[in-house]
Design an enzyme around this catalytic site. Sequence first.
Site, short mmCIF file in Angstrom:
data_model
loop_
_atom_site.label_atom_id
_atom_site.label_comp_id
_atom_site.label_asym_id
_atom_site.label_seq_id
_atom_site.Cartn_x
_atom_site.Cartn_y
_atom_site.Cartn_z
N SER A 173 36.75 16.67 -65.63
CA SER A 173 35.84 16.83 -64.50
C SER A 173 35.40 18.27 -64.29
O SER A 173 34.24 18.53 -63.97
CB SER A 173 36.52 16.31 -63.22
OG SER A 173 37.73 17.03 -62.96
N LYS A 209 47.36 20.41 -71.18
CA LYS A 209 46.06 19.77 -71.23
C LYS A 209 46.21 18.39 -71.84
O LYS A 209 47.21 18.09 -72.46
CB LYS A 209 45.08 20.61 -72.08
CG LYS A 209 44.65 21.91 -71.39
CD LYS A 209 43.68 22.72 -72.23
CE LYS A 209 42.51 21.94 -72.73
NZ LYS A 209 41.72 21.27 -71.64
N GLY A 210 45.18 17.57 -71.65
CA GLY A 210 45.18 16.25 -72.24
C GLY A 210 45.14 15.12 -71.24
O GLY A 210 45.22 13.95 -71.62
N GLY A 259 42.65 14.04 -69.85
CA GLY A 259 41.48 13.24 -70.19
C GLY A 259 41.58 12.57 -71.56
O GLY A 259 40.65 11.87 -71.97
N GLU A 261 40.39 19.23 -78.32
CA GLU A 261 40.38 20.42 -77.47
C GLU A 261 41.17 21.56 -78.10
O GLU A 261 40.73 22.72 -78.09
CB GLU A 261 40.95 20.09 -76.09
CG GLU A 261 40.03 19.24 -75.23
CD GLU A 261 40.67 18.80 -73.94
OE1 GLU A 261 39.92 18.52 -72.98
OE2 GLU A 261 41.91 18.72 -73.87
#
Length: 262
Positions: free
Chosen positions: A35, A102-103, A105, A111
Amino acid sequence: MSSDLSPIDRAKFVAAKRAASYVHSGMKVGLGTGSTAAWLVRCLGEMVRDEGLRIQGVPTSTRTAQLARDVGIEVISLDEAKWLDLTIDGADEYDVDLNLIKGGGGALLQEKIVATASDQMMVIADISKQVGMLGAFPLPIEVIPFGWQTTKTLVEETLISLDVLGTSSTLRMNGDTPFVTDEGNHILDLHLNRIGNARQLSLVLNQIPGVVENGLFIDICDVLVIGSADGKVEVRDINKGSTEEIQFDFLDDGNIFIEAAD
């Protein structure tokens, strides 16, 4: 428009706007997923449309690729780009050393590949993502579908000997079926609560058969851009050892904000 945004979206938006100012014509830019990164892509699209910005974007997911095309950004593959000037992405957690989880999403593999193929990685986030120690957010790992339950068991057994508080994991679902990444893999979310040694954990996880990559980004982030709902933006550059703040003033006349003079 500013009155239509929630406080959290205002924070994401001003962080994305500040990060977009680092992008200049001629650059090859990695475009993150999530987002907050979506705000960044929209900001860059506005610059392409209104300011004549000319860049090539390497997206980290099919979702980001579609959004980038929709807003007028030229999309190329990493193989075509070969190397990037800058990657801008969000994060689920970050610590004082700019290490990340991270991750959330589901795009951690692409990434990480894109981020490490860049001269610089910039992370945009709001202050709620800052933690004293990583691990409250479930750590995603990407695993191949074949034998994923065996991989899950191996991961949980390995976690027992590591400096974490929790050792359980869950298969990420998309409704009634397993979530599938752009690379055709699954995601296991590790519920660790606290990660005492992120570097060690990252190295050990990637040695387990079936694990493709994990969501720990260690020594990858160079610059952190933190947005606040009141329009304040803080920029931390770990290489320069510097911190700067600017203030965006929100307006109600159709423009989302203007940058306030220092």
